[in-house]
Design a protein around this motif. Structure first.
Motif, mmCIF file in Angstrom:
data_model
loop_
_atom_site.group_PDB
_atom_site.id
_atom_site.type_symbol
_atom_site.label_atom_id
_atom_site.label_comp_id
_atom_site.label_asym_id
_atom_site.label_seq_id
_atom_site.Cartn_x
_atom_site.Cartn_y
_atom_site.Cartn_z
ATOM 1 N N ASN A 114 0.607 -1.412 -0.135
ATOM 2 C CA ASN A 114 -0.187 0.225 0.033
ATOM 3 C C ASN A 114 0.822 1.224 0.013
ATOM 4 O O ASN A 114 0.320 2.467 -0.192
ATOM 5 N N SER A 118 2.857 0.358 -4.391
ATOM 6 C CA SER A 118 1.866 0.956 -4.933
ATOM 7 C C SER A 118 2.382 2.435 -5.546
ATOM 8 O O SER A 118 2.057 2.962 -6.776
ATOM 9 N N GLU A 207 -1.402 5.105 6.554
ATOM 10 C CA GLU A 207 -1.443 3.848 6.627
ATOM 11 C C GLU A 207 -1.266 3.498 8.231
ATOM 12 O O GLU A 207 -1.794 2.775 8.831
#
Length: 263
Positions: A114, A118, A207
């Motif tokens: 993530n 990414s 995150e």
């Protein structure tokens, strides 16, 4: 005219090939790689790397004399891009430390997917290929080049929405975010690492702190992100003025350039 038609025809065909290759084979490659290496993160990287092949072939057909690292702007200083992004996103880190709790358990593979994975692959696909290839090697201006890539970038994030309000918010935020990342990339002397690490740090802080379940965020989550964006813009403007470097994106390059720019 024939040169432009050839460029756009190959560009569209190359991206269309990539799109369907990714659509039909990404999951299969990911599953195969996961079973082989027993790592979700490695499988994610391999699947992205393999499905990028049509884009790499497209660039080599369009500009055979240029190497891939140059065409994707990956030959620029990595440390410079990292340092710039790290400083620029400090307001997010500091603000989130004060207003949000760090998540209690972190899955390292999910975090890698993530954040770094990414950020790296999305910047290559949406900024370096879909936007920069058009801007650098055709007469399309910044807005004209950024429109398609930014619309697609926003579209791939819509799965996060739970209702129409969130859908609109996520679309607007990711669309404008794509424009911003492209501007940073262009104005940092075409250093894609600046956009990659900026994307990485923004994803990372989102995150590791309990900010929001999706990109639409909340008051403080978006406030500190906005402050970071302002800081990044200020850093670029200060650097370019101090070193007397002309801006890449101006009124003369906003929609249609008067001549092709080979960067």
């Amino acid at each position: 005219m024939s040169k432009n038609i050839r460029f756009f025809s190959i560009f569209i065909l190359g991206f269309t090939t990539y799109y369907f290759f990714d659509l039909f084979f990404f999951k299969n490659i990911q599953t195969f790689s996961k079973n082989l290496f027993h790592s979700k993160a490695i499988a994610h990287v391999i699947a992205y790397s393999v499905t990028l092949i049509p884009l790499m072939i497209t660039l080599k057909i369009l500009l055979p004399k240029r190497n891939i690292s140059d065409l994707l702007s990956l030959n620029k200083p990595v440390i410079k891009g990292f340092s710039f992004a790290c400083i620029g996103t400090l307001p997010m880190l500091i603000g989130y430390l004060f207003h949000f709790k760090a998540i209690s358990t972190i899955n390292s593979e999910t975090l890698l997917i993530n954040t770094l994975s990414s950020a790296f692959f999305e910047e290559i696909i949406f900024r370096a290929f879909l936007i920069a290839a058009l801007y650098r090697f055709t007469r399309l201006g910044f807005i004209s080049s950024a429109l398609l890539g930014s619309l697609l970038f926003a579209q791939v994030h819509l799965y996060q929405s739970q209702n129409i309000t969130e859908l609109i918010e996520i679309f607007a935020i990711t669309f404008l975010g794509s424009i911003f990342f492209a501007w940073v990339y262009f104005e940092s002397e075409y250093n894609l690492w600046s956009a990659i690490f900026l994307h990485f740090f923004m994803n990372l802080y989102w995150e590791i702190f309990n900010v929001s379940e999706n990109v639409s965020g909340n008051l403080y989550g978006n406030l500190y992100k906005l402050i970071s964006i302002v800081v990044v813009i200020a850093l670029i403007i200060h650097f370019k003025r101090k070193n007397k470097i002309p801006f890449e994106v101006t009124w003369k390059t906003l929609f249609i350039k008067t001549r092709e720019v080979q960067s």
